[in-house]
Design an enzyme around this catalytic site. Sequence first.
Site: not given
Ligand code: E4P
Length: 229
Positions: A88
């Site tokens: 990521k």
């Molecule tokens: C997933 O890939 C994301 O990092 C995650 O869903 C982010 O969630 P949040 O917006 O609740 O921090």
Amino acid sequence: MAIFIDSSSIKEIGKYQRMGIIRGVTTNPSIMLKDGVSGWQGIEARSKEIARLVAPLPVSVEVTTNERVAAIDQAKAFAKWADNINVKITIHGPCGETENLEIIHELETVHDIRVNATAMMSAQQCFLAAMAGASYVSLFCGRVNNMGYDSREELGRLRRVLDRFGLKAKIIAASTREVLNVIEWLDAGAHIVTVLPSLLEGMLVHPYTKETVQMFLRDAARVEASLNQ
Ligand code: E4P
């Protein structure tokens, strides 16, 4: 694909993996922190454990730096931890640094590493990440909704554009907030929704189903009792 689990908890991932309802895992530094992971070695150990548990399903692990050389080095290290780990990278840096798109492009095209471009709030950002070659584009739909926009419109528009130009990127709708998000975001065009474990439980368990099952079991006991008379 449809459902990924948004967690780094071995217990939660294992539970839903055994049910056969998840097709991948997403993590980020905030999720790891919440799930008690500490230190660089902790991230490596937990990422490897998750990757082993769900292999060959994909697992997203986020780099912990926005510095170009360090981010590329981390991405290469992650990719060596397991074949099913993808990396990521946020769409830009904390102050809008645009170099991240170069990192995404280089990882995919030069180093043959699958990238999940993340922290995106609009179809436009996701489209650019898809053009750069990202395998996954994560639209933070819950955060988009929190800002007062309808993420379903962004999802629909993004899906139409990706399909029209034959881009390979898969849309991950992230930041789930409510049980309803899963079906509504898939319906709006997401290839995948990455779901919090608590919301998976919420999708599954229904009060009226509980009441119905209780009725069946009560009546089954009465049938058995009558057989024994
Ligand atoms: C997933 O890939 C994301 O990092 C995650 O869903 C982010 O969630 P949040 O917006 O609740 O921090």
